[in-house]
Design an enzyme around this catalytic site. Structure first.
Site: not given
Lengths: 290, 290, 290, 290, 290, 290
Positions: C109, C206, C227, C176
């Site tokens: 597994r 960004e 973006d 960002k």
């Protein structure tokens, strides 16, 4: 000395060193591994390499260096013509490695970082040992070691012919100025210590003056650390102790002052800079396609 | 410089430093803890201490030192009059600590081991930065760092006014002599690298000769490492590159040679001994009962 | 692409993967181990097993799967007919394992959980790469990865023919919206960053609008992240950038929109769902007594 | 359901979650930390942020998300208007955070990676629970979980209204096809298991056919896993079992087939894709200067 | 004794104990936590509890017990009316805890497992100390400790009024029969040891006969371990040693034989079963809703 | 029983045991390793050793003992004539080891500490199993285990012929007095539990009185723990339960009372002291130069 040097390469079992070497490799590999080597070098390519001394010195850390290669690629073969404790001249091959070229390149810096630093400690120790040759005095290190590398650096001091002071706060008692000040007196500090420690723990007392030394000797310590005393004071101290305790001098000990201090008759010179300020030994890795 | 210095004390979050400081404390405490202090000093006694510079230098590692005390006894209070990046004179108080006397005594050596070593790196860096002042050149470190302490030593270089080279094998490409030899040519090595790496990874090529430099510039690397070139060669190299790549000189750079090399117009001086061979800054801890 | 694919199976050394596979095995074995298998299967019984693709896809994670078996029982033999990067049809054998039946059953597994998830990431990437074939655009991933599995998932993206964005917060700069807002302007944010970072770190900014893009291009970033722009805006953006920075589009990219966005001329499509939302590839383990 | 939902946010103590969140943060911070944020954002600046649902779903993982912020900066304040198990609409605030802006920005991705993935699992579970409402059937998960995240994903299944199958190989017995083949028969496998396990361990047997089911029921297991049976076979299976064991159906269960299978009268639907293939819930972090 | 007992509760700093207590909690909580308590007890409910001695004994391990509760829920309040080293009668409250009911119930067994075992060691030690009262002999433990718990068990021996032998293979030298056999003689073994060890390490030699003792005393060890000697031989041994080394008797020492052996004049009785075979002290936790 | 005993030596895979043995070795080796052995014994010397029972008993822990030698020196060869579950007489060789003399001497104590303690648990269990032979009752252990060693001690109980109760708080439900008190009633506690747990988790209820037992049986638990009841009460309890739940007696069970309690017809005797208070089995290591 010859005989104990023979034993040295083996005294730190891999189980103690491996976590340090693994951490150093992981620190260098980061998340993405050796992106340069992985891109440039085919996975199946094998190569030979030699780690060579670029200057004279005493070697230490070969086991850590070997592990760096083998942790990255277990079948890598290492031979060590200059094991820990060996004195080498420039050009001497310290270690020969054969295996996958990728592993050799990716582990190179980690191996050299261990070997250079530890050989630097061994080389500094050996120089000091040589400086006091004939005086019957030993060179010992301190707890002023690189965080995380104490066991390796202590072994490097032994490889250089020095001896080890305690390894930590728990394997021997060292009563220092602040302990004495807060306990009220040397006698009281020693009394409290004797209530607690087992019969296999030694007690050393640090003193700055002959008066303190007198106070210390009254309670029979195993050793006294004579801190920052002049050669003259050290001579008097040795005379006062009369062999009833190990005498250890510390403070301002370098290659020039060491013989002068050694001449005072103390048993040991304690030197912090062996581990906190010696420079790396210059070693390089030369590679050839296998 | 002023502004970035303000940021420095904070850039390595505790989550990154704590495991290193914890490992160093555990290395010192061993299994039984500080048997001297535990026997001599009552548990409830509090004290004040000051870490003081015993020589001039630039400070780094205050966060690690603070953590040493606080990991042993969380309520310990620390003030840091001389945070990372500060230049200090002898006698200057770097850190003031107040808390349980036991914690102060037991963490003292670990705190000083971090602070002394990292301030040593910062001090060496600052000296080199000063030596090349006015030349518009930067000082950068290498991957020749102490195993396990790379992040802290890189931060110490920044505290001293230097810049950081790559942090490991995975965050930038550096094509060295062995890569070139095994790939066949610089062009082929760079081609293979460009197939693999992402758009945010820079490529630097190490060259020993102007001929190699020419070969390198033909494939537009982001930076070139000019290894062991004479000042004259470096001048020619800078002229060949014409600003199309960052130029970085390495090899035989010390306080004397640095200005000469800086005068060649290279952008960066790359110096391994900042991290592998600088000596610790001398700092001491003075204690007083609270 | 052929050549880099050949390298892929080897690029994450075992030293990086092993802790993750060990943790996964321990998570499954708990305190008592595989109580079903230990009770039912004799310790000495050996068996053969094959991991087989139940649907078409691209394979990744074979090294982790192999380690799952070998960590449980080191002599287990594994052959990998379909290494990372292979495209497979239903029924194709990906890995053949021979060893103690207990180890095969107990590690099954864990091996499949790694292989299924990572092959799922590779398969999704390959589909997107195929969708934009001929446009000269690359597919790149993000930091929206499964906690703990970033290095493996980034490798799976490469196995699928994609490229990697930065691996973390420390190997490249991405400025960002919130950084810009708190710094006051793109120019100020970039200025602060350039004060701190080394010469091998790239800077990406960004932007949401063409106006912001203009502001960004004024300070010469290495890359711009465009973006949530429309195809039309992206085309204008590409025109504005004129090859001076890598252009990367993000937002609402799926198999249908990808060709449209690719046609705008951007260099890269950045896609978070490759790692956070792709479904596992269906693989099964078939067993036979040896 | 109301009452158990109240308990859910608390059932995994921090001591279990913290190592996972710490590992995820360290994976993102790397060696140098968040170089963008550290350069751009002053250390003392504080800010507020809100994690907001961008689509409808069921929340899980809030404790992990909270820890991401608090491990980076312990005084960070978090409020959780939508704790684990809450159903949210687009725009709903899931968590409000206030603290140092650097910590908010540096932990943002780690927090969202946990919250998005786990809420994705909870949302998929809730959809399936809703699809079978009124049938008196439960939804249960499997061991097909993300390596390392099993406990969190099992908790997410509970947050979505599902139930947990065994957590590992050690807390319950599941006899599968390979066990049966190697033991010779179901009866022999069960006999061996009963020799070994304690009285608090349940036994489930996986069967593919009604004939196997008959064989299994003869040895009175606690549960039977009816794998890949048609609805008609499942009905017959339920009739054969007559409430003497828990009946669990697995294979090809999705939102469409679930009601059909639920109508057969089985007790549980076992669904692997809840944990191995559900997509992340779309959540974002909106920030404002405090 | 009074004074050293005051120090005891503090001598193992939390940084040493915490990993052990955390491991024990995690071992008990497994993957899913305390499923009984989490289902039955509301998260907000608070309660008070008292750990009470159910039989007479000497307490050790209170710090570990306290940590068990506080690691699970940091605000839990603990008072310790009977700190380490206290002698308690049945019914005596050792610790009072107040906090969230869930944490109290989930940590109860871990806390009691530490406290019961360590108090068992302390109680056995105290009984032996009492049995030899007036003989001027000390009781010391060995390295026959529970794997992983050595530091805690050594502290429990001190809490019971005993002393500690060496903590490991590295903090003192003990030359045993196999060392002597392989070195050829006691003298040779001691000579080799003196070449290697530092000045703060003591040397003990184990001897079985008076003849061996004579051989040992010729090389001036710090201590001699007199193994399995009769009282008569011990008397002779003490006479031979004449205070030049610490004398330690081992073998067949119990509450009955101890006074007889103590009367021989040896300095220490070394007793392995204090740590490897003493039974837990019976303690219970009584709870009340707060 | 014969057959399950055959399986026992293998049921805890090395991946589960290794961290415990490694921690124990590191605890003993400290920072400097085995300073006695390293000084006295040449690195290349090989030797043979035998671990021999010094008293009669049942063996457990051979895998941990073997690992102690092999972790220190991987090529060390081990044969195990008396695997876990074997009954041995005094003088019986349990394990034969051949390898480097240093590794044999340095790992000896760690190997014996595991083997002695775990064989002590197995021996105590076997004695109790024998005491109730013929009554059809099982012996089971509790969670009163040594912190950190639960899995090994549970395996030792199995090696002695006993059975395991739950391994932790997470793999079965045990509703105790405090849960009942805080929930209000047994019925309410069980109701809350059934809301939360999966279908593979069993429920046991602890009761002190027959009245409580009646209350418990009304909600059909899988097992009842009959705490501190007299044999007469236990008989009545068994009659009341009528086989609808497993009956388990606890409290004041020793070799004398066990048969009396077994005669009441309960299914299991639950005994805490097997793991918290049994004494170590006396084993020694005899060595010979190879």
């Amino acid at each position: 000395m010859t005989e104990s040097v023979q034993h040295l390469p083996d005294i730190l079992p891999n189980i103690l060193i491996e976590p340090l070497v693994k951490a150093a490799l992981l620190e260098d590999l980061g998340r993405a591994g050796d992106i340069t080597t992985d891109a440039v070098i085919p996975a199946a390519l094998t190569a030979q390499a030699a780690i060579v001394a670029r200057e004279a010195g005493t070697i230490a850390g070969t086991r850590a260096a070997e592990l760096a290669f083998r942790l990255l690629d277990p079948p890598t073969a290492c031979e060590i013509p200059a094991p820990d404790g060996s004195r080498v001249s420039p050009g001497k091959v310290v270690m020969q490695i054969e295996g996958r070229a990728r592993a050799l390149l990716s582990a190179e810096r980690t191996a050299l970082n261990f070997l250079g630093r530890l050989s630097g400690v061994a080389t500094a120790t050996a120089a000091l040992v040589q400086a006091v040759e004939g005086y019957g005095v030993g060179i010992t290190c301190t707890r002023k070691t690189t965080p995380g590398l104490r066991a390796l650096e202590k072994a490097a001091v032994r490889a250089g012919g020095g001896a080890n002071h305690r390894f930590g706060l728990d394997d021997a008692v060292l009563i220092k100025d602040n302990h004495i000040a807060l306990a009220g007196s040397i006698a009281e500090a020693v009394r409290r210590v004797r209530q607690r420690i087992g019969h296999l723990v030694k007690i050393e007392v640090e003193v700055d003056t002959l008066r303190q030394l007198e106070e210390a000797m009254a309670v029979s310590p195993d050793a006294v650390l004579l801190d920052n005393m002049t050669p003259k004071q050290l001579e008097q101290a040795v005379a006062m102790v009369r062999g009833r305790a190990t005498t250890e001098a510390s403070g301002r000990i370098d290659l020039e002052t060491a013989p002068v201090i050694a001449a005072t008759g103390v048993n040991l010179l304690s030197v912090g800079w062996l581990t906190h300020s010696s420079r790396s030994l210059d070693l390089g890795l030369d590679m050839a396609q296998a």
